[in-house]
Scaffold this motif. Structure first.
Motif, PDB file in Angstrom:
ATOM      1  N   GLY A  51       8.340  18.908   0.100  1.00 42.99           N
ATOM      2  CA  GLY A  51       7.071  18.508  -0.335  1.00 42.99           C
ATOM      3  C   GLY A  51       7.008  17.082  -1.212  1.00 42.99           C
ATOM      4  O   GLY A  51       5.889  16.685  -1.446  1.00 42.99           O
ATOM      5  N   ARG A  52       8.039  16.601  -1.266  1.00 41.34           N
ATOM      6  CA  ARG A  52       8.197  15.388  -2.104  1.00 41.34           C
ATOM      7  C   ARG A  52       7.301  14.287  -1.301  1.00 41.34           C
ATOM      8  O   ARG A  52       7.705  13.920  -0.011  1.00 41.34           O
ATOM      9  CB  ARG A  52       9.491  14.874  -2.567  1.00 41.34           C
ATOM     10  CG  ARG A  52       9.939  15.732  -3.527  1.00 41.34           C
ATOM     11  CD  ARG A  52      11.594  15.453  -3.818  1.00 41.34           C
ATOM     12  NE  ARG A  52      12.352  15.677  -2.655  1.00 41.34           N
ATOM     13  CZ  ARG A  52      13.626  15.220  -2.637  1.00 41.34           C
ATOM     14  NH1 ARG A  52      13.951  14.170  -3.163  1.00 41.34           N
ATOM     15  NH2 ARG A  52      14.294  15.659  -1.678  1.00 41.34           N
ATOM     16  N   ILE A  53       6.806  13.342  -1.905  1.00 43.32           N
ATOM     17  CA  ILE A  53       5.873  12.159  -1.123  1.00 43.32           C
ATOM     18  C   ILE A  53       6.183  10.911  -1.688  1.00 43.32           C
ATOM     19  O   ILE A  53       6.446  10.765  -3.021  1.00 43.32           O
ATOM     20  CB  ILE A  53       4.475  12.601  -1.209  1.00 43.32           C
ATOM     21  CG1 ILE A  53       3.952  13.836  -0.555  1.00 43.32           C
ATOM     22  CG2 ILE A  53       3.539  11.519  -0.797  1.00 43.32           C
ATOM     23  CD1 ILE A  53       2.574  14.572  -0.617  1.00 43.32           C
ATOM     24  N   SER A  54       5.966   9.747  -0.851  1.00 44.78           N
ATOM     25  CA  SER A  54       5.961   8.531  -1.245  1.00 44.78           C
ATOM     26  C   SER A  54       4.846   7.941  -0.535  1.00 44.78           C
ATOM     27  O   SER A  54       4.547   8.184   0.451  1.00 44.78           O
ATOM     28  CB  SER A  54       7.182   7.808  -0.816  1.00 44.78           C
ATOM     29  OG  SER A  54       8.297   8.284  -1.696  1.00 44.78           O
ATOM     30  N   TYR A  55       4.370   6.935  -1.387  1.00 41.26           N
ATOM     31  CA  TYR A  55       3.030   6.093  -0.936  1.00 41.26           C
ATOM     32  C   TYR A  55       3.342   4.691  -0.951  1.00 41.26           C
ATOM     33  O   TYR A  55       4.002   4.039  -2.142  1.00 41.26           O
ATOM     34  CB  TYR A  55       1.720   6.438  -1.556  1.00 41.26           C
ATOM     35  CG  TYR A  55       1.124   7.934  -1.231  1.00 41.26           C
ATOM     36  CD1 TYR A  55       1.231   8.802  -2.196  1.00 41.26           C
ATOM     37  CD2 TYR A  55       0.538   8.350  -0.006  1.00 41.26           C
ATOM     38  CE1 TYR A  55       0.665  10.148  -2.075  1.00 41.26           C
ATOM     39  CE2 TYR A  55       0.032   9.579   0.078  1.00 41.26           C
ATOM     40  CZ  TYR A  55       0.192  10.447  -0.745  1.00 41.26           C
ATOM     41  OH  TYR A  55      -0.162  11.633  -0.572  1.00 41.26           O
ATOM     42  N   ALA A  56       2.894   3.975   0.038  1.00 39.72           N
ATOM     43  CA  ALA A  56       2.780   2.437  -0.261  1.00 39.72           C
ATOM     44  C   ALA A  56       1.874   2.246  -1.342  1.00 39.72           C
ATOM     45  O   ALA A  56       0.683   2.743  -1.442  1.00 39.72           O
ATOM     46  CB  ALA A  56       2.653   1.840   0.983  1.00 39.72           C
ATOM     47  N   ASP A  57       2.218   1.263  -2.071  1.00 41.22           N
ATOM     48  CA  ASP A  57       1.468   0.678  -3.310  1.00 41.22           C
ATOM     49  C   ASP A  57       0.063   0.304  -2.672  1.00 41.22           C
ATOM     50  O   ASP A  57      -1.123   0.649  -3.238  1.00 41.22           O
ATOM     51  CB  ASP A  57       1.701  -0.657  -4.054  1.00 41.22           C
ATOM     52  CG  ASP A  57       3.030  -0.213  -4.693  1.00 41.22           C
ATOM     53  OD1 ASP A  57       3.795  -1.160  -5.282  1.00 41.22           O
ATOM     54  OD2 ASP A  57       3.258   0.900  -4.998  1.00 41.22           O
TER      55      ASP A  57
END
Length: 121
Positions: A51-57
Motif C-alpha cells: 500500500g505504500r505510494i509515491s506521487y510526482a510533485d
C-alpha cells in the motif's frame, strides 16, 4: 503479464477522469506513467503491494492511485485536471518485491498499450 488500460478521454480543465488497468497476474509493484507529445515518459504515481505510494510533485494532491489486489487492478483517480496533464497514460508493472514505490521507468518490466487523456483549456 498483460496490462490493459481504460478510462481515458477528453475533459475540460478542472474536470476529472478515472483510469483503470486490468492485469493478467498480480504484481507487487505497479505504476502509472504518461507521455506528452515530444516529451519523455514521466512517472505519475506508483504503488506497491503493502500500500505504500509515491506521487510526482506535479500531480500530488490532485491524483490518487489505488489498487485492488483481488481484482488484479490498478486505478488512477484524476481531479483538477490541467492542460499539461494531457498525454498517453500507461500502466506499468514489475514483480520486484519489497521495494519502495518507484517512479523511474527502468523498474518496470511490463507495460500496457496506453490510454489517451486530453485536457482542454
Amino acid at each position: 503479464v498483460q496490462l490493459v488500460e481504460s478510462g481515458g478521454g477528453s475533459v475540460q480543465a478542472g474536470g476529472s477522469l478515472n483510469l483503470s488497468c486490468a492485469a493478467s497476474r498480480y504484481t507487487y509493484s505497479m505504476a502509472w506513467f504518461r507521455q506528452a507529445p515530444g516529451k519523455e515518459h514521466e512517472g505519475v504515481a506508483a504503488i506497491v503491494g503493502d500500500g505504500r505510494i509515491s506521487y510526482a510533485d506535479s500531480v500530488n494532491g490532485r491524483f490518487t492511485i489505488a489498487r485492488d489486489n483481488a481484482k488484479k487492478s490498478l486505478y488512477l483517480l484524476m481531479s483538477s485536471l490541467k492542460p499539461e496533464d494531457t498525454g498517453m497514460y500507461y500502466c506499468a508493472a514489475s514483480f520486484a518485491y519489497g521495494v519502495t514505490p518507484q517512479l523511474g521507468r527502468n523498474v518496470y518490466t511490463y507495460w500496457g498499450q496506453g490510454t489517451q487523456v486530453t485536457v482542454s483549456s
